[in-house]
Design a protein around this motif. Structure first.
Motif, mmCIF file in Angstrom:
data_model
loop_
_atom_site.group_PDB
_atom_site.id
_atom_site.type_symbol
_atom_site.label_atom_id
_atom_site.label_comp_id
_atom_site.label_asym_id
_atom_site.label_seq_id
_atom_site.Cartn_x
_atom_site.Cartn_y
_atom_site.Cartn_z
ATOM 1 N N GLU A 25 9.854 7.744 -0.536
ATOM 2 C CA GLU A 25 10.055 8.361 -1.840
ATOM 3 C C GLU A 25 9.805 9.866 -1.688
ATOM 4 O O GLU A 25 8.738 10.384 -2.080
ATOM 5 C CB GLU A 25 9.100 7.757 -2.874
ATOM 6 N N PRO A 26 10.788 10.562 -1.093
ATOM 7 C CA PRO A 26 10.585 11.979 -0.757
ATOM 8 C C PRO A 26 10.255 12.849 -1.967
ATOM 9 O O PRO A 26 9.483 13.806 -1.847
ATOM 10 C CB PRO A 26 11.925 12.383 -0.132
ATOM 11 N N GLU A 27 10.863 12.540 -3.142
ATOM 12 C CA GLU A 27 10.641 13.389 -4.318
ATOM 13 C C GLU A 27 9.184 13.416 -4.751
ATOM 14 O O GLU A 27 8.705 14.398 -5.337
ATOM 15 C CB GLU A 27 11.538 12.938 -5.477
ATOM 16 N N ASN A 28 8.465 12.333 -4.450
ATOM 17 C CA ASN A 28 7.036 12.273 -4.792
ATOM 18 C C ASN A 28 6.137 12.366 -3.557
ATOM 19 O O ASN A 28 4.909 12.177 -3.676
ATOM 20 C CB ASN A 28 6.727 10.978 -5.543
ATOM 21 N N MET A 29 6.755 12.626 -2.388
ATOM 22 C CA MET A 29 6.008 12.747 -1.132
ATOM 23 C C MET A 29 5.159 11.498 -0.859
ATOM 24 O O MET A 29 4.016 11.575 -0.442
ATOM 25 C CB MET A 29 5.122 13.997 -1.145
ATOM 26 N N LEU A 30 5.784 10.309 -1.078
ATOM 27 C CA LEU A 30 5.070 9.051 -0.906
ATOM 28 C C LEU A 30 5.845 8.109 0.021
ATOM 29 O O LEU A 30 7.085 8.132 0.074
ATOM 30 C CB LEU A 30 4.838 8.355 -2.250
ATOM 31 N N LEU A 31 5.101 7.281 0.728
ATOM 32 C CA LEU A 31 5.670 6.238 1.569
ATOM 33 C C LEU A 31 5.005 4.926 1.188
ATOM 34 O O LEU A 31 3.780 4.799 1.274
ATOM 35 C CB LEU A 31 5.422 6.546 3.054
ATOM 36 N N TYR A 32 5.817 3.959 0.735
ATOM 37 C CA TYR A 32 5.294 2.657 0.342
ATOM 38 C C TYR A 32 5.478 1.664 1.496
ATOM 39 O O TYR A 32 6.533 1.648 2.155
ATOM 40 C CB TYR A 32 6.007 2.138 -0.908
ATOM 41 N N ILE A 33 4.475 0.842 1.718
ATOM 42 C CA ILE A 33 4.490 -0.136 2.809
ATOM 43 C C ILE A 33 4.226 -1.522 2.234
ATOM 44 O O ILE A 33 3.208 -1.742 1.571
ATOM 45 C CB ILE A 33 3.419 0.198 3.862
ATOM 46 N N VAL A 34 5.158 -2.446 2.475
ATOM 47 C CA VAL A 34 5.020 -3.832 2.017
ATOM 48 C C VAL A 34 4.881 -4.718 3.246
ATOM 49 O O VAL A 34 5.610 -4.558 4.233
ATOM 50 C CB VAL A 34 6.231 -4.269 1.169
ATOM 51 N N PHE A 35 3.946 -5.662 3.210
ATOM 52 C CA PHE A 35 3.719 -6.550 4.341
ATOM 53 C C PHE A 35 3.215 -7.900 3.851
ATOM 54 O O PHE A 35 2.786 -8.044 2.693
ATOM 55 C CB PHE A 35 2.718 -5.940 5.334
ATOM 56 N N THR A 36 3.273 -8.884 4.720
ATOM 57 C CA THR A 36 2.822 -10.240 4.401
ATOM 58 C C THR A 36 1.724 -10.661 5.367
ATOM 59 O O THR A 36 1.859 -10.478 6.581
ATOM 60 C CB THR A 36 3.992 -11.235 4.480
ATOM 61 N N LEU A 37 0.656 -11.216 4.825
ATOM 62 C CA LEU A 37 -0.428 -11.795 5.616
ATOM 63 C C LEU A 37 -0.313 -13.307 5.555
ATOM 64 O O LEU A 37 -0.070 -13.871 4.481
ATOM 65 C CB LEU A 37 -1.788 -11.363 5.063
ATOM 66 N N VAL A 38 -0.466 -13.982 6.682
ATOM 67 C CA VAL A 38 -0.380 -15.438 6.702
ATOM 68 C C VAL A 38 -1.723 -16.023 7.109
ATOM 69 O O VAL A 38 -2.512 -15.399 7.823
ATOM 70 C CB VAL A 38 0.728 -15.949 7.648
ATOM 71 N N ASP A 39 -1.964 -17.230 6.644
ATOM 72 C CA ASP A 39 -3.199 -17.953 6.958
ATOM 73 C C ASP A 39 -3.078 -18.587 8.344
ATOM 74 O O ASP A 39 -1.998 -18.588 8.954
ATOM 75 C CB ASP A 39 -3.445 -19.026 5.900
ATOM 76 N N ILE B 186 0.852 -1.175 0.000
ATOM 77 C CA ILE B 186 0.000 0.000 0.000
ATOM 78 C C ILE B 186 0.893 1.231 0.000
ATOM 79 O O ILE B 186 2.113 1.123 0.163
ATOM 80 C CB ILE B 186 -0.936 0.026 1.229
ATOM 81 N N LYS B 187 0.309 2.403 -0.187
ATOM 82 C CA LYS B 187 1.093 3.637 -0.125
ATOM 83 C C LYS B 187 0.292 4.711 0.594
ATOM 84 O O LYS B 187 -0.939 4.658 0.675
ATOM 85 C CB LYS B 187 1.498 4.111 -1.514
ATOM 86 N N THR B 188 1.018 5.681 1.137
ATOM 87 C CA THR B 188 0.397 6.810 1.798
ATOM 88 C C THR B 188 1.266 8.037 1.583
ATOM 89 O O THR B 188 2.350 7.938 0.974
ATOM 90 C CB THR B 188 0.215 6.527 3.306
ATOM 91 N N VAL B 189 0.811 9.172 2.052
ATOM 92 C CA VAL B 189 1.602 10.396 1.854
ATOM 93 C C VAL B 189 2.816 10.380 2.763
ATOM 94 O O VAL B 189 2.812 9.757 3.830
ATOM 95 C CB VAL B 189 0.742 11.650 2.130
ATOM 96 N N TRP B 190 3.860 11.065 2.349
ATOM 97 C CA TRP B 190 5.097 11.183 3.131
ATOM 98 C C TRP B 190 5.308 12.636 3.488
ATOM 99 O O TRP B 190 5.047 13.534 2.678
ATOM 100 C CB TRP B 190 6.276 10.658 2.325
ATOM 101 N N GLN B 191 5.762 12.879 4.726
ATOM 102 C CA GLN B 191 6.071 14.233 5.168
ATOM 103 C C GLN B 191 7.526 14.290 5.608
ATOM 104 O O GLN B 191 8.061 13.313 6.154
ATOM 105 C CB GLN B 191 5.149 14.652 6.320
ATOM 106 N N ASP B 192 8.162 15.450 5.405
ATOM 107 C CA ASP B 192 9.594 15.547 5.719
ATOM 108 C C ASP B 192 9.870 15.568 7.219
ATOM 109 O O ASP B 192 11.034 15.470 7.635
ATOM 110 C CB ASP B 192 10.217 16.779 5.046
#
Length: 412
Positions: free
Chosen positions: A332-346, A288-294
């Motif tokens: 990703e400061p240049e685009n003011m974005l923060l990407y989040i990677v995670f794993t869900l398990v059964d 997922i992604k969300t906004v990034w702040q400095d």
């Protein structure tokens, strides 16, 4: 002013169907008139007396703690070795407990039954007390077996054919609702002055049925300091010992645990990684992604960031925290974005002896497709809120982008 020096007692006593004459002499050395310590009148530190009332509440165990457990017990050898039937086993385990999330981790070496002098392989045991499931990961090989958290029903300690040890860990031995009796401050071990307490518990075994067990607990006479806090809060657990109450003198039935390096402090939740126990189709890797702040603090405060992300995802997906794993963040400061990677398990779908799935809460057993579906419902509605730490010590609430919920590949 006089003091006793010697005493003599003469008399008769009845023994083996006849009378005997007794002459006894007592010599008094280093006689003192000072009042004795009250500790002199307590029973031995590990002895539970019949009929004695248990009225003491012990200090509460903190929500987060870790320690090293030195477990010492006698093990009956499968085959007699030159007439020797029992071996004294010392098993050292590093323990981490997170009571808030209801998980623990135990790291130890297996016992080589073929040659007790050879060191075994490393094993990590992660216990999920919400589901009563234990994930046993062989650190040297990366493979995993899944078992029941519940205590072994045959004996207190069992060395399995693969060298793993089924054993009730020290802080699983007694419930916090148990009351104890005080046996005084009479023992000094490892240079530590300790207070001793005893209680009795009932345990049921498949072979011997119900048994009354005595549990003896030693707390250090001093107090420890909680990390990040200057106040003194509780005494340090130093040693735990159990034995059948009616077998006080039988050393073969005693289980002793030295508690070394007990400390508080929340463990890094990455310690409780159970992904080696699941195949690819039993996991879903998402981004997922969300906004990034400095003014965000991410890299230097990664644990707090991951904890906040995990909390938001588990609530939205309606699962336990243990099922949200391997969180990574990419700025990703240049685009003011923060990407989040995670794993869900059964949740494990195979039968686990001792685990009654029908009694478990839905957040424990919810099938993986339904978990993903919950997120697919929440994220497009702009309802996945994550609080991230800022440089001024506060937190900023950001929303996951409603149009971005990707499945990604991650190396196994």
């Amino acid at each position: 002013h006089t003091i006793p020096v010697e005493a003599q007692v003469n008399g008769e006593y009845w023994f083996l169907d006849k009378w005997h004459t007794a002459d006894m002499y007592f010599e008094f050395v280093d006689f003192k008139e000072d009042p004795p310590s009250p500790d002199e009148f307590y029973p031995p530190a590990d002895l539970s007396c019949e009929g004695r009332s248990m009225e003491i509440d012990l200090p509460k165990v903190p929500e987060f703690f870790s320690y090293t457990d030195e477990a010492l017990f006698l093990f009956e050898l499968p085959i007699s070795d030159n007439g020797v039937r029992f071996a004294e086993i010392l098993s050292t385990t590093n323990e981490n407990y997170d009571y808030l999330q209801k998980v623990s981790r135990s790291d130890y070496r297996t016992i080589n039954l073929a040659d007790l002098e050879k060191r075994g392989t490393y094993v990590n045991e992660i216990k999920d007390f919400r589901s009563n499931v234990m994930y046993r990961i062989w650190a040297d090989y990366g493979n995993c077996t899944i078992d029941y958290v519940g205590h072994d029903m045959i004996s207190d300690v069992n060395v399995n054919p693969d060298g793993t040890v089924t054993m009730t860990r020290p802080f699983e031995m007694f419930g916090l609702d148990k009351k104890f009796a005080y046996n005084g401050r009479v023992w000094k071990e490892r240079g530590i002055s300790m207070d001793s307490y005893v209680t009795q518990i009932e345990k049921t075994y498949e072979i011997d049925g119900s048994k009354n067990m005595t549990l003896a607990l030693w707390l250090s006479g001093g107090e420890i300091q909680v990390e990040g806090d200057s106040t003194m809060e509780y005494k340090v657990p130093t040693k735990i010992e159990t034995y059948p109450t009616n077998d006080y003198l039988d050393v073969r039935k005693r289980r002793m645990h030295n508690i070394v390096g007990f400390r508080t402090g929340e463990p890094d939740f990455r310690l409780f990684d159970i992904t080696p126990c699941f195949l690819d189709y039993q996991m879903s890797h998402r981004m997922i992604k969300t906004v990034w702040q400095d003014d965000f603090i991410v890299d230097s405060n990664l644990k707090s960031v991951q904890d906040r992300i995990r909390s938001a995802i588990m609530n939205a997906a309606k699962v336990t925290p243990l099922r949200v794993k391997t969180i990574q963040v990419y700025e990703e400061p240049e685009n003011m974005l923060l990407y989040i990677v995670f794993t869900l398990v059964d949740f494990p779908r195979e039968h686990i002896s001792g685990v009654n799935v029908s009694t478990l809460p839905p957040e424990v057993t919810l099938a993986l497709p339904s978990v993903v579906e919950n997120l697919q419902t929440v994220i497009p509605n702009n309802e996945l809120k994550i609080e991230l730490p800022k440089k001024d010590g506060t937190f900023a609430a950001v929303m996951a982008a409603p149009d971005y919920f990707q499945e990604v590949d991650r190396p196994s």
